[in-house]
Design an enzyme around this catalytic site. Structure first.
Site, PDB file in Angstrom:
ATOM      1  CG  ASP A  59      -2.274  -0.874   1.115  1.00 59.65           C
ATOM      2  OD1 ASP A  59      -2.201  -1.445  -0.043  1.00 59.65           O
ATOM      3  OD2 ASP A  59      -2.864  -1.202   2.046  1.00 59.65           O
ATOM      4  CG  ASP A  84      -0.786   5.084  -0.438  1.00 57.11           C
ATOM      5  OD1 ASP A  84      -1.608   5.104  -1.000  1.00 57.11           O
ATOM      6  OD2 ASP A  84      -0.938   5.163   0.949  1.00 57.11           O
ATOM      7  CE  LYS A 142     -33.329 -10.061 -12.705  1.00 55.34           C
ATOM      8  NZ  LYS A 142     -33.215  -8.793 -12.063  1.00 55.34           N
ATOM      9  CB  CYS A 156     -76.921   0.556  -0.783  1.00 56.78           C
ATOM     10  SG  CYS A 156     -75.292   0.551  -0.239  1.00 56.78           S
TER      11      CYS A 156
HETATM   12  S1  IVH Z   1     -28.932  -9.699 -18.930  1.00 56.17           S
HETATM   13  C1  IVH Z   1     -29.837  -7.679 -22.835  1.00 56.17           C
HETATM   14  N1  IVH Z   1     -27.614 -10.770 -16.825  1.00 56.17           N
HETATM   15  O1  IVH Z   1     -31.383  -7.593 -14.310  1.00 56.17           O
HETATM   16  C2  IVH Z   1     -29.251  -7.834 -21.520  1.00 56.17           C
HETATM   17  N2  IVH Z   1     -29.188  -9.043 -16.493  1.00 56.17           N
HETATM   18  O2  IVH Z   1     -34.364  -7.324 -14.296  1.00 56.17           O
HETATM   19  C3  IVH Z   1     -30.243  -7.907 -20.428  1.00 56.17           C
HETATM   20  N3  IVH Z   1     -29.418  -8.153 -14.135  1.00 56.17           N
HETATM   21  O3  IVH Z   1     -31.734  -4.766 -16.377  1.00 56.17           O
HETATM   22  C4  IVH Z   1     -29.673  -8.216 -18.886  1.00 56.17           C
HETATM   23  N4  IVH Z   1     -27.925  -9.708 -13.301  1.00 56.17           N
HETATM   24  O4  IVH Z   1     -29.701  -4.944 -14.949  1.00 56.17           O
HETATM   25  C5  IVH Z   1     -28.636  -9.842 -17.391  1.00 56.17           C
HETATM   26  N5  IVH Z   1     -26.741 -11.877 -15.192  1.00 56.17           N
HETATM   27  C6  IVH Z   1     -27.452 -10.724 -15.716  1.00 56.17           C
HETATM   28  C7  IVH Z   1     -28.131  -9.935 -14.859  1.00 56.17           C
HETATM   29  C8  IVH Z   1     -28.685  -8.917 -15.268  1.00 56.17           C
HETATM   30  C9  IVH Z   1     -28.703  -8.681 -12.986  1.00 56.17           C
HETATM   31  C10 IVH Z   1     -30.384  -6.954 -14.155  1.00 56.17           C
HETATM   32  C11 IVH Z   1     -29.907  -6.099 -15.302  1.00 56.17           C
HETATM   33  C12 IVH Z   1     -31.460  -5.907 -16.030  1.00 56.17           C
HETATM   34  C13 IVH Z   1     -32.219  -6.657 -15.011  1.00 56.17           C
HETATM   35  C14 IVH Z   1     -33.509  -7.121 -15.333  1.00 56.17           C
END
Ligand code: IVH
Length: 636
Positions: free
Chosen positions: A3, A7, A86, A402
């Protein structure tokens, strides 16, 4: 590098850049902290729209998704699927030109977002310059900025200590942190990033989504490690369930698994639905189909027939991705049978239903102050004592005027008569303003009167008056259904309309005559005659007629079989049963199920049933398919 060493080098670079600003490149690490606060965020138009995803809440919906795709591209079933976590954060798009990060933006409405470049530069996960091979000249990398749960909790602890309001959840705070006008605030938050998509896909010489993810990783992006490639949907379903188990321990919020067709050539073929969602991907979400929440109160709705329906007022809860705060309880007996008490924790579902419903109480969680519920003794809208017919589970408000009943009655009438622009809210306003009291008053409304109400301008008032005028031409059957006579739905109304032809003939008909109509049982006949016998309904009809309504049933087609009744039996040489029925009806005739003296003819095919014997006994004509075709003008 230690680090301390980092820096030292960093400070040296800062000094050099201060002396020679022309040497400061856009990918300089000093940009990660540099920029001055902005007064407002600039708009940014995405070169390629940022898409969202369709959801699937169970295995069946995932299977439906594959079937829909297979109708467009049959080989989708053999193209493999990638599964990705997701990430539940804020979607961003990062533009790289000649491998250098130039612009970063929020999703916005998918077409136009906000330029948050300065804030994104402060996130160490986002490379300012890409490394590795096969980097296109210009590319947009899409991914998710997220707030690790630990960092989020830490932020809230600090805010609490400083007596500042805490944040509700990591997703919203991630989005909020990205939209700060001062990048220093963003930097302090400890946001992270995962990449999962590139645009335009044709820009990368790759064949599969799996390769895209690997390329993103090789260029320097963090890619969520739980990704998986499977060969078939069956394998995908299994793997989804496995990944689901992992979600709670990821250290960041994840709200599902994204399934994507692996072969990129198919993405182009499958395309996009409504410029919003790619057809080649779906988000398998695990939002519960049954949720538990607190029942705050039970209230009662008055329907148009006066039926009183209890409904639950709930602490808002998410069920299959939708926030629910009201749910039906069907009837008072159900509340009692299920032992539901006000204050209980209850199970709520929407599965397969649009209207959420309460399944029952969670008895182990019953709070000590929960109290039993009883149907009120008087109508909550008008105060009339409620009644319960001996053989019914429903309670009724017997008061025809009513306000609750009147509102529902008029809304139903306007809906069935297809008076466009006269929905629930407007009816409520008209009643409140005293402009209407019954359905007859609708036909008295003028544009001038409407314009005295909020929400009506010259044009909208005239449009409604026009729609009301047009509705005067509705056939008798529609009018009868619209009146809301008990037991008279669309089908019964059609039978009555056809039989009587005009309103006068029906209102003048005695019970025996109405009971004779085929398909109408004694209870319905009784309800119809009772309705027209009531003095207030007679007055209502007289007033409606006074406004120029004289509903009639158009002669069914007026074709060659008009007024005739046929009965079908056996199998015909060329026509199916349904075809024969349609043929007769389109020629103005009717098809009945039983033979009577009123039957014009029995159409007999091969292996006819007992209907043929009945026809012989009654002396009714017997014809074959050929004769039928001749009668409708389809053969010689
Ligand atoms: S694909 C054309 N992959 O979920 C591509 N989306 O509910 C479309 N998201 O707007 C997105 N993880 O922001 C994709 N592995 C993943 C994702 C993902 C989170 C989000 C993304 C999208 C939203 C839809």
């Amino acid at each position: 590098m230690s680090d301390a060493e980092y820096d030292r080098l960093f400070r040296e670079l800062q000094a050099l850049e201060a002396e020679h600003p022309e040497l400061r490149t856009p990918d300089s690490p000093t940009y990660r902290i540099g920029a001055e606060p902005q007064s407002q965020l600039q708009k940014h138009k995405h070169r390629v729209p940022m898409l969202s995803l369709a959801n699937a809440f169970n295995e069946e919906e995932v299977a439906d998704w594959e079937n829909r795709m297979a109708r467009i591209a049959a080989d989708v079933r053999e193209a493999g699927y990638t599964l990705e976590v997701k990430i539940d954060g804020a979607a961003v798009s990062l533009t790289y030109e000649e491998a250098v990060f130039t612009v970063g933006a929020t999703r916005g409405n998918g077409v136009i977002g906000e330029d948050i470049t300065a804030n994104l530069r402060t996130i160490p996960d986002i490379p300012l310059r890409l490394t590795g091979e096969k980097i296109p000249k210009w590319i947009e990398v899409r991914g998710e900025v997220y707030f690790p749960i630990a960092a989020f909790d830490e932020l809230n602890r600090k805010r609490e200590a400083a007596n500042e309001p805490t944040y509700a959840n990591p997703r919203n705070s991630a989005a909020g942190s990205l939209r700060q006008l001062d990048p220093k605030i963003t930097r302090e938050r400890g946001l992270r990033f995962f990449a999962f998509h590139v645009e335009p896909q044709e820009a990368v010489p790759l064949k599969t989504q799996r390769e895209v993810l690997d390329a993103l990783a090789s260029w320097g992006f963090p890619v969520e490690p739980h990704r998986k490639l499977v060969a078939t949907l069956a394998e995908a379903q299994k793997a989804i369930a496995e990944i689901e188990q992992e979600l709670p321990s990821l250290g960041f919020q994840a709200d599902g698994v994204v399934v994507k067709v692996d072969r990129l050539a198919l993405h182009a073929e499958l395309g996009v639905i409504g410029e919003r969602e790619p057809r080649w991907a779906i988000a398998r979400k695990f939002a519960p189909e049954v949720a538990v929440t607190r029942l705050l109160d039970i209230m009662v709705n008055v329907g148009r027939t006066g039926v009183l329906t209890p409904f639950a007022v709930l602490e808002p809860v998410e069920v299959t991705g939708v926030t629910v705060s009201l749910a039906t309880l069907h009837n008072a007996d159900m509340v009692e049978a299920k032992g539901i008490m006000v204050g209980d924790y209850v199970e709520v579902t929407r599965a397969g239903e649009v209207i959420p419903q309460v399944l029952g109480p969670v008895r182990e969680k019953r709070p000590p102050d929960a109290r039993p519920w009883k149907m009120p003794e008087v109508c909550p809208r008008c105060g009339s004592p409620v009644e319960r017919p001996a053989d019914e589970v429903a309670w009724y408000c017997p008061n025809l005027s009513c306000p609750g009943r009147v509102l529902e009655t008029i809304v139903h009438f306007a809906g069935v008569m297809d008076i466009r622009g006269l929905g629930y809210e407007r009816v409520r306003k008209l009643l409140e303003a005293g402009l209407i009291k019954t359905i007859a008053d609708i036909y008295r409304l003028t544009a001038e009167a409407l314009k005295t109400l909020d929400g009506f301008a010259d044009k909208s008032a005239q449009q409604l008056v026009d729609a009301i005028t047009v509705s005067k031409q509705q056939p008798l059957s529609t009018f009868l259904f619209a009146l809301g006579i008990r037991h008279v739905g669309g089908t019964v109304a059609k039978l009555l309309g056809r039989e009587f032809g005009s309103l006068d003939k029906l209102t003048g008909a005695p019970l025996e005559r109405v009971s004779e109509v085929q398909g109408i049982g004694p209870i319905i006949a009784e309800a119809v005659v009772h309705f027209f016998a009531e003095q207030r309904n007679q007055e209502l009809i007289a007033r409606i007629k006074g406004f120029g309504l004289d509903p009639r049933e158009p002669e069914a087609g007026g074709g060659p079989l008009s007024g005739q009744r046929y009965v079908l039996t056996g199998t015909f040489p060329t026509l199916s049963r349904t075809d024969a029925q349609k043929l007769i009806e389109s020629a103005g005739g009717r098809v009945a199920s039983g033979v009577s003296k009123k039957t014009t003819a029995v159409v007999a095919g091969v292996e006819p049933g007992t209907k043929l014997d009945k026809a012989r006994t009654l002396g009714v004509d017997i014809i074959d398919e050929k004769e039928l075709l001749r009668r409708v003008g389809r053969a010689q």
